[in-house]
Scaffold this motif. Structure first.
Motif, mmCIF file in Angstrom:
data_model
loop_
_atom_site.group_PDB
_atom_site.id
_atom_site.type_symbol
_atom_site.label_atom_id
_atom_site.label_comp_id
_atom_site.label_asym_id
_atom_site.label_seq_id
_atom_site.Cartn_x
_atom_site.Cartn_y
_atom_site.Cartn_z
ATOM 1 N N ASP A 140 0.850 -1.186 0.000
ATOM 2 C CA ASP A 140 0.000 0.000 0.000
ATOM 3 C C ASP A 140 0.890 1.243 0.000
ATOM 4 O OD1 ASP A 140 0.983 -0.086 2.561
ATOM 5 O OD2 ASP A 140 -0.957 -0.116 3.559
ATOM 6 N N ALA A 141 1.823 1.271 -0.957
ATOM 7 C CA ALA A 141 2.782 2.372 -1.026
ATOM 8 C C ALA A 141 2.804 3.016 -2.415
ATOM 9 C CB ALA A 141 4.165 1.861 -0.657
ATOM 10 N N PRO A 142 1.686 3.594 -2.853
ATOM 11 C CA PRO A 142 1.663 4.191 -4.192
ATOM 12 C C PRO A 142 2.597 5.397 -4.322
ATOM 13 C CG PRO A 142 -0.329 4.757 -2.990
ATOM 14 C CD PRO A 142 0.409 3.743 -2.158
ATOM 15 N N ASP A 143 2.989 6.009 -3.220
ATOM 16 C CA ASP A 143 3.893 7.165 -3.253
ATOM 17 C C ASP A 143 5.342 6.776 -2.982
ATOM 18 O OD1 ASP A 143 1.776 8.916 -3.784
ATOM 19 O OD2 ASP A 143 1.309 9.073 -1.650
ATOM 20 N N PHE A 144 5.635 5.479 -3.037
ATOM 21 C CA PHE A 144 6.990 4.999 -2.787
ATOM 22 C C PHE A 144 7.961 5.626 -3.787
ATOM 23 C CE2 PHE A 144 10.484 2.010 -3.293
ATOM 24 C CZ PHE A 144 10.839 1.795 -1.974
ATOM 25 N N ASP A 145 9.152 5.994 -3.334
ATOM 26 C CA ASP A 145 10.147 6.666 -4.172
ATOM 27 C C ASP A 145 10.930 5.640 -5.001
ATOM 28 O OD1 ASP A 145 12.049 8.271 -5.342
ATOM 29 O OD2 ASP A 145 12.636 9.270 -3.486
ATOM 30 N N ALA A 146 10.402 5.310 -6.159
ATOM 31 C CA ALA A 146 11.033 4.325 -7.042
ATOM 32 C C ALA A 146 12.370 4.817 -7.579
ATOM 33 C CB ALA A 146 10.085 3.972 -8.193
ATOM 34 N N VAL A 147 12.501 6.108 -7.810
ATOM 35 C CA VAL A 147 13.766 6.669 -8.301
ATOM 36 C C VAL A 147 14.874 6.407 -7.286
ATOM 37 C CG1 VAL A 147 14.981 8.809 -8.871
ATOM 38 C CG2 VAL A 147 12.673 8.413 -9.745
ATOM 39 N N GLU A 148 14.595 6.674 -6.029
ATOM 40 C CA GLU A 148 15.595 6.457 -4.972
ATOM 41 C C GLU A 148 15.947 4.982 -4.857
ATOM 42 O OE1 GLU A 148 18.039 7.977 -1.699
ATOM 43 O OE2 GLU A 148 17.330 8.668 -3.637
ATOM 44 N N LEU A 149 14.986 4.101 -5.080
ATOM 45 C CA LEU A 149 15.250 2.663 -5.004
ATOM 46 C C LEU A 149 16.238 2.228 -6.083
ATOM 47 C CD1 LEU A 149 14.523 0.066 -3.479
ATOM 48 C CD2 LEU A 149 12.689 -0.278 -5.141
ATOM 49 N N ILE A 150 16.215 2.861 -7.228
ATOM 50 C CA ILE A 150 17.168 2.537 -8.296
ATOM 51 C C ILE A 150 18.517 3.216 -8.039
ATOM 52 C CG2 ILE A 150 17.704 2.904 -10.743
ATOM 53 C CD1 ILE A 150 14.781 2.395 -11.366
ATOM 54 N N GLU A 151 18.506 4.453 -7.566
ATOM 55 C CA GLU A 151 19.739 5.231 -7.442
ATOM 56 C C GLU A 151 20.529 4.968 -6.158
ATOM 57 O OE1 GLU A 151 18.540 9.287 -7.983
ATOM 58 O OE2 GLU A 151 18.156 8.996 -10.136
ATOM 59 N N ALA A 152 19.872 4.760 -5.067
ATOM 60 C CA ALA A 152 20.554 4.690 -3.770
ATOM 61 C C ALA A 152 21.492 3.492 -3.608
ATOM 62 C CB ALA A 152 19.545 4.731 -2.640
ATOM 63 N N PRO A 153 21.117 2.286 -4.016
ATOM 64 C CA PRO A 153 22.063 1.181 -3.834
ATOM 65 C C PRO A 153 23.409 1.427 -4.538
ATOM 66 C CG PRO A 153 19.889 0.326 -4.294
ATOM 67 C CD PRO A 153 19.822 1.811 -4.526
ATOM 68 N N LEU A 154 23.361 1.966 -5.732
ATOM 69 C CA LEU A 154 24.601 2.261 -6.445
ATOM 70 C C LEU A 154 25.372 3.383 -5.741
ATOM 71 C CD1 LEU A 154 26.444 1.629 -8.774
ATOM 72 C CD2 LEU A 154 25.055 3.119 -10.220
ATOM 73 N N ARG A 155 24.665 4.365 -5.230
ATOM 74 C CA ARG A 155 25.310 5.447 -4.486
ATOM 75 C C ARG A 155 26.054 4.888 -3.268
ATOM 76 N NH1 ARG A 155 20.974 8.465 -3.002
ATOM 77 N NH2 ARG A 155 20.917 7.504 -0.967
ATOM 78 N N VAL A 156 25.441 3.958 -2.561
ATOM 79 C CA VAL A 156 26.059 3.357 -1.376
ATOM 80 C C VAL A 156 27.290 2.538 -1.769
ATOM 81 C CG1 VAL A 156 25.713 1.656 0.466
ATOM 82 C CG2 VAL A 156 23.953 3.373 0.007
ATOM 83 N N ILE A 157 27.192 1.752 -2.816
ATOM 84 C CA ILE A 157 28.334 0.940 -3.252
ATOM 85 C C ILE A 157 29.472 1.827 -3.749
ATOM 86 C CG2 ILE A 157 29.108 -0.786 -4.940
ATOM 87 C CD1 ILE A 157 26.279 -2.048 -4.655
ATOM 88 N N ARG A 158 29.148 2.870 -4.476
ATOM 89 C CA ARG A 158 30.189 3.813 -4.923
ATOM 90 C C ARG A 158 30.840 4.510 -3.727
ATOM 91 N NH1 ARG A 158 27.203 6.530 -10.173
ATOM 92 N NH2 ARG A 158 27.995 5.049 -11.708
ATOM 93 N N HIS A 159 30.051 4.900 -2.748
ATOM 94 C CA HIS A 159 30.590 5.549 -1.556
ATOM 95 C C HIS A 159 31.568 4.614 -0.842
ATOM 96 C CE1 HIS A 159 30.760 8.016 2.059
ATOM 97 N NE2 HIS A 159 30.542 6.905 2.748
ATOM 98 N N ALA A 160 31.179 3.359 -0.675
ATOM 99 C CA ALA A 160 32.062 2.395 -0.014
ATOM 100 C C ALA A 160 33.347 2.193 -0.815
ATOM 101 C CB ALA A 160 31.333 1.064 0.171
ATOM 102 N N THR A 161 33.228 2.168 -2.136
ATOM 103 C CA THR A 161 34.417 2.026 -2.982
ATOM 104 C C THR A 161 35.350 3.215 -2.783
ATOM 105 O OG1 THR A 161 33.171 0.764 -4.638
ATOM 106 C CG2 THR A 161 35.223 1.771 -5.365
ATOM 107 N N GLU A 162 34.808 4.411 -2.828
ATOM 108 C CA GLU A 162 35.615 5.629 -2.673
ATOM 109 C C GLU A 162 36.226 5.730 -1.281
ATOM 110 O OE1 GLU A 162 32.921 8.766 -3.742
ATOM 111 O OE2 GLU A 162 32.747 8.022 -5.799
ATOM 112 N N ALA A 163 35.489 5.280 -0.263
ATOM 113 C CA ALA A 163 35.976 5.351 1.111
ATOM 114 C C ALA A 163 36.901 4.191 1.465
ATOM 115 C CB ALA A 163 34.791 5.391 2.080
ATOM 116 N N GLY A 164 36.930 3.168 0.609
ATOM 117 C CA GLY A 164 37.769 2.001 0.876
ATOM 118 C C GLY A 164 37.234 1.142 2.001
ATOM 119 N N THR A 165 35.903 1.094 2.125
ATOM 120 C CA THR A 165 35.274 0.310 3.196
ATOM 121 C C THR A 165 34.454 -0.828 2.620
ATOM 122 O OG1 THR A 165 33.237 1.628 3.228
ATOM 123 C CG2 THR A 165 35.062 2.378 4.625
ATOM 124 N N GLY A 166 34.004 -1.675 3.484
ATOM 125 C CA GLY A 166 33.070 -2.712 3.101
ATOM 126 C C GLY A 166 31.669 -2.132 3.019
ATOM 127 N N ALA A 167 30.723 -2.988 2.710
ATOM 128 C CA ALA A 167 29.324 -2.553 2.623
ATOM 129 C C ALA A 167 28.428 -3.724 3.035
ATOM 130 C CB ALA A 167 28.984 -2.102 1.213
#
Length: 125
Positions: A91-118
Motif C-alpha cells: 500500500d505504497a503508491p507514493d513509494f520513491d522508485a527513483v531512490e530505489l534505483i539510485e541509492a544502492p549504487l550510491r552506497v556501493i560507490r561511496h564504499a568504494t571511494e571510502a575504501g570500506t566494506g558494505a
C-alpha cells in the motif's frame, strides 16, 4: 550478523546509508521486478542481503553499475514496474522508485571511494 553490522553503519542517511521501507510490500522484490532477472542477478548478494569486504565492494561495483545504470527507456520501464509492484503488492503508491534505483549504487560507490566494506539487509516485520 545483521544486528552486529547495523552497529557499524552510519547513524544518518547519506551517501553511505540507504533505507527503504514500505508496508506490506518488499522494496527488494519491487527492485528485482523492475530491473528484471538478468539485471537483478548482477547485484551483489542474495535478494537484498550482502556483507562485502572493501575488496569485494570494488569487485561488485562494475556489475552493480551494469544492473542499475539504465537508458532512459529502460529506466522509465523499471520505474513503472517498481511503482506497480509497490502499489499492487503493498500500500505504497507514493513509494520513491527513483531512490530505489539510485541509492544502492550510491552506497556501493561511496564504499568504494571510502575504501570500506558494505552491508545490505532486507527485513520483514
Amino acid at each position: 550478523m545483521r544486528d552486529a553490522s547495523m552497529t557499524l553503519m552510519p547513524k544518518t542517511e547519506g551517501a553511505g546509508l540507504f533505507v527503504a521501507t514500505a508496508s506490506k510490500a518488499n522494496p527488494v522484490a519491487a527492485l528485482c521486478y523492475g530491473l528484471g532477472a538478468q539485471r537483478s542477478a548482477l547485484l551483489p548478494g542474495w535478494f537484498g542481503d550482502f556483507l562485502l569486504s572493501a575488496e569485494e565492494v570494488r569487485t561488485a561495483l562494475p556489475r552493480a553499475e551494469e544492473a542499475l545504470l539504465l537508458s532512459s527507456t529502460q529506466r522509465s520501464a523499471a520505474l513503472t514496474r517498481i511503482t506497480a509492484w509497490m502499489t499492487s503488492m503493498g500500500d505504497a503508491p507514493d513509494f520513491d522508485a527513483v531512490e530505489l534505483i539510485e541509492a544502492p549504487l550510491r552506497v556501493i560507490r561511496h564504499a568504494t571511494e571510502a575504501g570500506t566494506g558494505a552491508a545490505a539487509f532486507s527485513r520483514w516485520y
